[in-house]
Design an enzyme around this catalytic site. Structure first.
Site, mmCIF file in Angstrom:
data_model
loop_
_atom_site.group_PDB
_atom_site.id
_atom_site.type_symbol
_atom_site.label_atom_id
_atom_site.label_comp_id
_atom_site.label_asym_id
_atom_site.label_seq_id
_atom_site.Cartn_x
_atom_site.Cartn_y
_atom_site.Cartn_z
ATOM 1 N N HIS A 163 0.758 -1.058 0.054
ATOM 2 C CA HIS A 163 0.030 -0.060 -0.073
ATOM 3 C C HIS A 163 0.882 1.400 0.086
ATOM 4 C CE1 HIS A 163 -3.391 2.577 0.271
ATOM 5 N NE2 HIS A 163 -3.072 3.049 1.589
ATOM 6 N N ASP A 166 -3.077 9.955 3.399
ATOM 7 C CA ASP A 166 -3.654 8.940 2.643
ATOM 8 C C ASP A 166 -4.767 9.235 2.008
ATOM 9 O OD1 ASP A 166 -4.062 6.745 1.127
ATOM 10 O OD2 ASP A 166 -3.569 5.126 2.774
ATOM 11 N N GLU A 205 10.892 -5.743 14.917
ATOM 12 C CA GLU A 205 10.073 -6.837 15.089
ATOM 13 C C GLU A 205 10.410 -7.713 16.468
ATOM 14 O OE1 GLU A 205 6.874 -6.864 14.239
ATOM 15 O OE2 GLU A 205 6.807 -5.827 12.417
#
Length: 917
Positions: A540, A567, A657
């Site tokens: 995206h 966005d 992460e």
């Protein structure tokens, strides 16, 4: 009845019912024969005579009302009169006044003027300074409107009258002083008149260089088509005007003032209180007070005979709009004002070079990249295989700035008063680019049939989209996320806000605000999309805009200033409209999901946990197959500063992460989430069996690819039967349109300390029909181990690579000189390409190059040659795109430096440089 009307019982009444109506009231009584007929007839008579007693027939309700009615006052009559009657009355008054003025004697005229002057003096003595300024402002505005509206003939007549009046005064002076006309001189005569402005030079070249706006097509129109160039400047920074007058400037007597107002064509409210009109006296440098970046000011820099150089500095918070500047002059000791008949139009932009502007960005290299660069890279693909796509922003080209302001004011509904606020501007633009709520620039569509418009993969840049929208005022078909992002980047850079394009791989679409992406699968591994509308996009693309966030309170400079996620792709409603942002990236990284605007959605896009559930029918509990806290938000990318390379900015959105910090931030966000189902899931583990899925990442379109499932038994004494399935689906990049392509079940016995594998081969003939749909594949593998409750599940995205257009320069690039280019493309597929077309766009060239290519044989290479004329020296890029019936979305680009041409061919138009062969 006729006898009654012809005689009046009222004394001294000269004619029947001519004035008072008393005869009617005394001669007839209710119930008398013929009374009703006389009633109606008499009212008609009174109406014709204009008698105030004559109410309309339907309004008279009783005899007593008629007898006791009083004549209407003047206010009552005017309140009841129609528009036509009022216009006729006023016209009669005007004609009567005109006739009276024509017939008055000189003595009467003198008396009237003296009386008017006396009353005017009384009013002026009583008025406050504010009232005086308002009166003078109104006089200037009225005079300016008259001068702007007058025709050339009227202007010439006015000037001739002024010359005649001056000649008469000079003759009177000569007679009274006994001097000759030659001794008086023409210059002294001019000094008796207010300074007259003959022309204004906006200094296009000098201002363009100082404000970094020289590349705007508006600033180069005189070279392009011979029409006047239009000034484009940035706020909070002085720009220069050269004013040519009819005589020398006298600092002791002459007064010059400027009026700057938002262009009334934009239909904004023009007033000082709204910040849309400013009055500036032109001061000498010695009179200038201490400078404030938020103040407007005008200073007189130099005076050379009849030529004045004026420096105008706008406020660093001024409205980003199209403005008009007019000049008024007067003599110090008189009230006579002269206005320059033609106003100077200019565009005012945000200024990242001004420290007082909320969009100030430190670092010339950053401003060059995020404001002035007209080409960028957008990364697309999937986590396993992504590549850059060149995108020409073209913020300096024809109609782009006008279209940007149109989207902001008309579609985004931001009035001129608030167009200087970058937070409001960014939020409005995120809604104005898409067409879901209004007539925005782009119509989004995520299907397969793009008839009636242009497929998103065929766009090379934003220029064609915005020019088409500006001309038609209709949403352009079609766009997808990277197209929305590219257009928003063009608009933001055009109006001066630093902007970059950001790509996020494995981007979550959390439709339930739970901060998790939940997938539900049946026992046949079919995705049950009716259970949840959550989805994960292969990639995206959104934007980041740089600005201060003073709206978030004190201390926001450390916490929230900087890059803001915005966005324009319509995904979820925000405040009732499809828009997102500006969301501070710093807040997203810290898990502050309730900070304005839409931080929760952005946090989920980059940091949500994926949860996979097995549904075995009603009456059976859901089984948790897998929890993946690390898959979402991979390789967040943008174009590197000054280089056509990828810069990884994942660290600005999230901690590493599976790190302790990342889990702490996730827990913090979950506690703030409004959805009661927000949660952290704990998954079962089984260490004896490891299952891994592999696939080559360098497979080109036209080649087969193989999916390999490796199963390793880590136990040294126990063998396990493994049953499962691996299959490939085709899918659109946003996770929709999933269709099965090929599947293979397997059932293996894996011995202790051994490895088994399963291979699924997919041939080109099996997938070539989906190449036009961007060739995205969803690889899914599930397996169960007999005798355990463990169930393996894995889902990956995959994409075959497309070929690249290779672009080479055949000579050294020099500004305003021909540049010859060769582009080559090899067909990698075992089938021919038909109906193809190349499209190239180059920095500093106003029109694209389109070259048809009807046929490229299987495995063959084709070459095309074309010529362009770069207009500016410095960094430049050529972007190429190829689309054919069998293969689309093939692109390529080349970045290069253009040298300055010391022998400029001044006679060549900027439109002459597009030739192909």
């Amino acid at each position: 009845m006729g006898n009654k009307l012809s005689s009046c019982s009222t004394a001294n009444c000269e004619e029947p019912c001519g004035c008072c109506g008393s005869c009617w009231a005394s001669s007839w009584k209710p119930g008398e024969a013929g009374a009703d007929e006389m009633d109606k007839e008499h009212r008609r008579w009174l109406l014709r005579r204009g008698n105030p007693l004559a109410k309309p027939v339907m309004e008279l309700r009783s005899w007593d009302e008629v007898v006791t009615s009083k004549p209407m006052t003047k206010k009552q009559r005017r309140r009841r009169e129609s528009d036509e009657a009022r216009a006729a009355r006023l016209e009669n008054l005007r004609q009567a006044q005109k006739k009276h003025l024509q017939n008055e004697t000189p003595e009467q005229r003198q008396f009237r003027l003296e009386r008017m002057k006396m009353y005017a003096d009384i009013r002026r003595k009583r008025e406050s300074p504010e009232e005086r300024n308002a009166r003078l402002q109104k006089l200037r505005e009225n005079q300016r409107r008259r001068l702007m509206a007058e025709t050339a003939e009227a202007r010439e007549a006015r000037l001739k009258k002024m010359r005649d009046d001056a000649a008469k005064r000079r003759k009177v002076q000569v007679q009274s002083s006994g001097e000759s006309e030659d001794e008086q001189g023409s210059e002294s005569d001019l000094e008796e008149e207010a300074l007259e402005v003959l022309s204004v030079d906006p200094c296009i070249g000098e201002n363009g260089e100082a404000h970094r706006t020289g590349r705007f097509e508006l600033m180069n129109r005189s070279e392009i088509d011979g029409s006047p160039s239009v000034l484009v400047v940035r706020r909070g920074q002085p720009f220069k005007l050269v004013v040519h007058c009819n005589r020398s400037f006298d600092e002791d007597r002459d007064v010059i003032s400027l009026m700057l107002a938002v262009d009334p064509k934009d239909e904004d409210k023009i007033s000082h209180g709204h910040g849309t009109v400013v009055y500036l006296p032109v001061e000498s440098r010695s009179e200038s007070v201490e400078e404030d970046e938020h103040d407007w000011r005008a200073t007189l820099d130099t005076v050379e005979d009849n030529v004045l150089t004026v420096s105008v500095t706008t406020s660093a918070l001024a409205s980003v709009s199209r403005w008009q500047l007019s000049i008024d002059t007067k003599l110090n000791d008189t009230e006579q004002i002269k206005s320059y008949g033609t106003s100077v139009q200019f565009y005012l932009l945000f200024n990242p070079w001004c420290e007082s502007d909320p969009v100030y960005l430190e670092g010339e290299d950053l401003r060059e990249e995020y404001v002035l660069s007209d080409t960028t890279l957008i990364w697309r693909g999937c986590e396993r295989s992504f590549h850059p796509t060149i995108w020409k922003l073209g913020q300096f080209e024809r109609d782009i700035l006008d279209c940007s302001l149109l989207l902001l004011s008309k579609v985004g509904r931001v009035t001129a008063t608030y167009r200087g606020n970058p937070v409001r501007v960014a939020r409005a633009l995120s809604a104005a680019i898409n067409s879901n709520d209004d007539n925005g620039a782009l119509f989004g569509f995520w299907g397969k049939d793009f008839s009636g418009g242009t497929a998103p993969t065929k766009w090379v840049g934003s220029v064609d989209i915005l020019q088409q929208y500006y001309q038609t005022k209709r949403s352009v078909k079609y766009g997808q996320c990277w197209v929305f992002s590219g257009v928003l980047a063009t608009v933001a850079r055009a109006i001066g806000i630093p902007c970059r394009v950001v790509s996020n791989f494995n981007s979550a679409h959390d439709s339930e605000a739970s901060l998790t992406i939940d997938y539900y699968f049946g026992e046949d591994n079919k995705h049950l999309k009716e259970f949840s509308s959550d989805m994960t996009w292969n990639f995206h693309v959104w934007n980041e805009l740089w600005m201060k966030r003073s709206d978030l309170g004190s201390g926001s400079d450390e916490l929230y200033d900087g890059w803001q996620a915005v966005d324009a792709t319509p995904q979820e409603l925000s405040d009732g409209m499809y828009k997102l942002g500006p969301a501070p990236v710093k807040a997203v990284r810290r898990g502050e999901i309730n900070v304005l605007y839409d931080c929760d959605f952005v946090f989920a896009e980059v940091n949500a946990d994926e949860i996979y559930w097995r549904y075995r029918g009603s009456g059976h509990p859901l089984k948790l197959m897998k929890k993946d806290p690390a898959r979402i938000g991979q390789f967040i990318s943008t174009k590197a500063v000054g280089k056509f390379e990828r810069e990884d900015i994942t660290g600005s959105y999230k901690f590493e992460e599976r790190s302790c910090d990342e889990r702490i931030i996730m827990m913090k966000a979950l506690k703030q989430a409004s959805n009661p189902f927000a949660r952290i899931h704990l998954s079962e583990e089984f260490s004896d069996i490891d299952i891994n899925v592999e696939v080559r990442n360098d497979v080109k379109v036209g080649e087969p690819f193989t999916i390999t499932v490796n199963i390793k038994n880590n136990s040294s004494d126990t063998g396990y039967p493994v049953e499962g399935i691996v299959h490939v689906d085709t899918i659109l990049y946003n996770g929709t349109g999933r269709k099965p392509l090929k599947a293979m079940p397997f059932n293996l016995q894996v011995d202790p300390d051994s490895t088994a594998s399963v291979e699924l081969n997919v041939e080109f003939e099996e997938y070539h029909s989906v190449v036009l749909d961007q060739a995205y594949f969803k690889i899914l593998c599930s397996a169960s181990i007999e005798g355990t409750t463990y169930e393996f599940f894995r889902q990956d995205d995959y994409r075959v690579r497309r070929p690249d257009i290779k672009i080479n320069l055949d000579n050294e690039p020099v500004s305003k000189a021909p540049l010859y280019v060769t582009a080559t493309l090899q067909n990698p597929m075992p089938i021919p390409l038909t109906g193809g077309q190349f499209r190239f766009e180059c920095s500093g060239v106003w029109q694209p190059v389109e070259i048809p290519c009807d046929y490229i044989g299987a495995g063959e290479e084709t070459a095309v040659k074309f010529r362009v004329w770069p207009q500016f020296d410095g960094k430049a890029q050529i972007a190429g795109k190829f689309n054919a019936t069998e293969l689309n979305d093939v692109d390529g680009f080349l970045a290069f430096e253009v040298d300055m041409n010391k022998e400029v061919n001044a006679g060549r138009s900027l439109n002459d440089g597009l030739v192909f062969a």
